[in-house]
Design an enzyme around this catalytic site. Structure first.
Site: not given
Length: 500
Positions: A52, A222
């Protein structure tokens, strides 16, 4: 992102700092701009399991803030990495930890950095809440320096509830040219955008009086990210399951920072020859240029643990209409960073330094990348040191072990004794071809192998006429690497790509 170019003519560049100050800069000189095709010194570009990544440029340094990729209970801190050249990276450990956040216990996720008014803000998700009765969500920490230490700015989450079905995770902060800050976030297949007030620690409202605006595009899962180029807004997100091979990145374009966002294409996906589970990205621009990079995480082919994710970046290219070309995950390593991350050795003594990958003499010591190429073009600079033996590249390798021929696959090498060789191994050695060539000890030669189906060709220095050309269909695909036999050697400028 705290530095945004405005798409002015090439001779000038207006840059909006996060604090809202617009300044005009001369473009970065072409010679100084890191116009890499990928992480030329190898992906992963930092050591360890991370995911991420969000990327920002503060002053003359690029910063990457990732999730620490461990089981949820151990995700209690965030590291950061900085670089001036996208090659040499400095680790800044534990810039934010759960002891600094009164309400956070674990699952510290997806840090999003931004600077404003001399303060550095880091937005994060914590506790992986599953409903509105649990404590957690998106928080914000603040520091006086990019490397922290960051401290919780509110003593509570900034967003602690599900709105429009969006789990409060995976936030990204974007400051538009007019100084308005936005945060894009959301899991569970829903995405929201909110306005941030100038204090960067409270939420504003839209013209209709609402706070949370849903902007969910097709196939959204997401990992929201927003950037702006030439007046167009690019909204990116991740699709699929984060532990699966289908994890990928898609994007939309809009005339407005709040959409509407309609999916245009998938731009990053797994490559069965390079890596799986490629997603949750950010994008960074080299100021004063139209050079862009996509920074993301991916899972090595040989790893099955969902948390075994690594950080990578590749060049992002645009078409003339502003749409984004699909990203090619390139395999490069020029060892300029002084390490050999991503390489696994089998026998011999190996070290990286001085822009080369070196090994002493051994009976078949090899180092492999976790790749699985079938048809390929494989280039490397090879420098055999001794008059005996040879050094070169292995390809279509499976079942590697320690020993002269303890693998299944092909090997092409050059020796200072004056010979180019090609053969295959499977616990033993089968010569396939050789060619006499004057090679002095310590001299560097460009070695290229092309393998398309059963056709295998070996080039040395002259890339127009192969020194060896054979037909052999014994092995169809496998890992790529480098190898020595009876000589010390060094390797540089390794590049592997699918044959076209």
């Amino acid at each position: 992102m705290t530095v945004r170019t405005t798409g002015l003519p090439a001779k000038t560049c207006a840059v909006l700092l996060a604090g809202g100050l617009l300044v005009t800069l001369s473009p970065t000189p072409a010679a100084a701009a890191p116009a890499h095709t990928t992480a030329e010194s190898g992906n992963p570009f930092v050591d360890g399991w991370y995911a991420d990544p969000d990327t920002v440029r503060y002053g003359d340094r690029y910063w990457v803030f990732p999730t620490t990729s461990k089981v949820y209970a151990e995700q209690t801190y965030l590291d950061a990495f900085s670089s001036t050249d996208l090659v040499h990276w400095t680790k800044h450990p534990k810039v934010l930890s759960t002891p600094d956040i009164s309400w956070a216990e674990y699952a510290l996720w997806a840090p999003a950095p931004v600077e404003r008014n001399g303060k550095y803000y880091l937005y994060f998700a914590a506790n992986d809440i599953q409903n509105d009765s649990q404590l957690g969500g998106i928080g914000v920490a603040v520091a006086d320096r990019p490397e922290g230490p960051y401290k919780d700015a509110l003593g509570k989450p900034l967003i602690s509830r599900f709105h429009n079905g969006a789990q409060p995770i995976d936030q990204d902060v974007f400051i538009d040219d007019d100084g308005q800050a936005y945060m894009y976030y959301g899991g569970w297949h829903h995405a929201n955008v909110v306005k941030l007030n100038p204090d960067m620690t409270s939420l504003g409202t839209f013209d209709d009086g609402t706070t949370y605006k849903e902007i969910t595009p097709e196939n959204y899962t997401e990992g929201s990210f927003m950037f702006k180029r030439n007046g167009k807004y690019y909204f990116m997100w991740s699709e699929g399951g984060w532990t699966g091979p289908d994890y990928s990145v898609s994007y939309a374009m809009s005339e407005s920072p709040t959409g509407p966002f309609r999916k245009i294409d998938k731009v990053l996906a797994q490559d069965p020859a390079v890596a799986r589970g490629s997603g949750h990205n950010s994008v960074v621009n080299v100021p004063g240029t139209d050079i862009w990079y996509i920074v993301y995480h991916r899972r090595p082919l040989g790893e099955t643990d969902g948390n075994h994710r690594q950080l990578a970046y590749d060049r992002l290219h645009f078409n003339t209409d502003g749409t984004i070309r699909r990203v090619e995950m390139r395999v490069r390593d020029n060892f300029a960073d002084g390490n050999a991350l991503g390489w696994k050795t089998y026998g011999g003594t190996w070290s990286a330094g001085g822009g080369r990958y070196r090994t002493g003499s051994s009976a078949g010591g090899k180092a492999l990348l976790d790749t699985n190429f079938a048809d390929l073009t494989y280039d490397a600079d090879v420098t055999p040191q001794g008059r005996g033996g040879d050094a070169g590249v292995t390809f279509r390798v499976t079942g590697p072990g320690v020993g002269p021929d303890s693998y299944s696959g092909y090997y092409a090498g050059i020796g200072a004794g004056g010979k180019v060789v090609l053969g295959r191994a499977d616990g033993g050695w089968t010569p396939l071809g050789s060619h006499e060539l004057a090679i002095a000890p310590g001299s560097t030669h460009r070695l290229r192998v092309t393998a398309v189906g059963a056709s295998i060709k070996v080039y040395v220095d002259d890339m127009t006429t192969p020194k060896i050309s054979v037909t052999d269909s014994t092995y169809g695909s496998g890992a790529t690497g480098v190898r020595v036999f009876g000589t010390a050697a060094s390797f540089d400028n390794v590049a592997v790509s699918p044959a076209r």
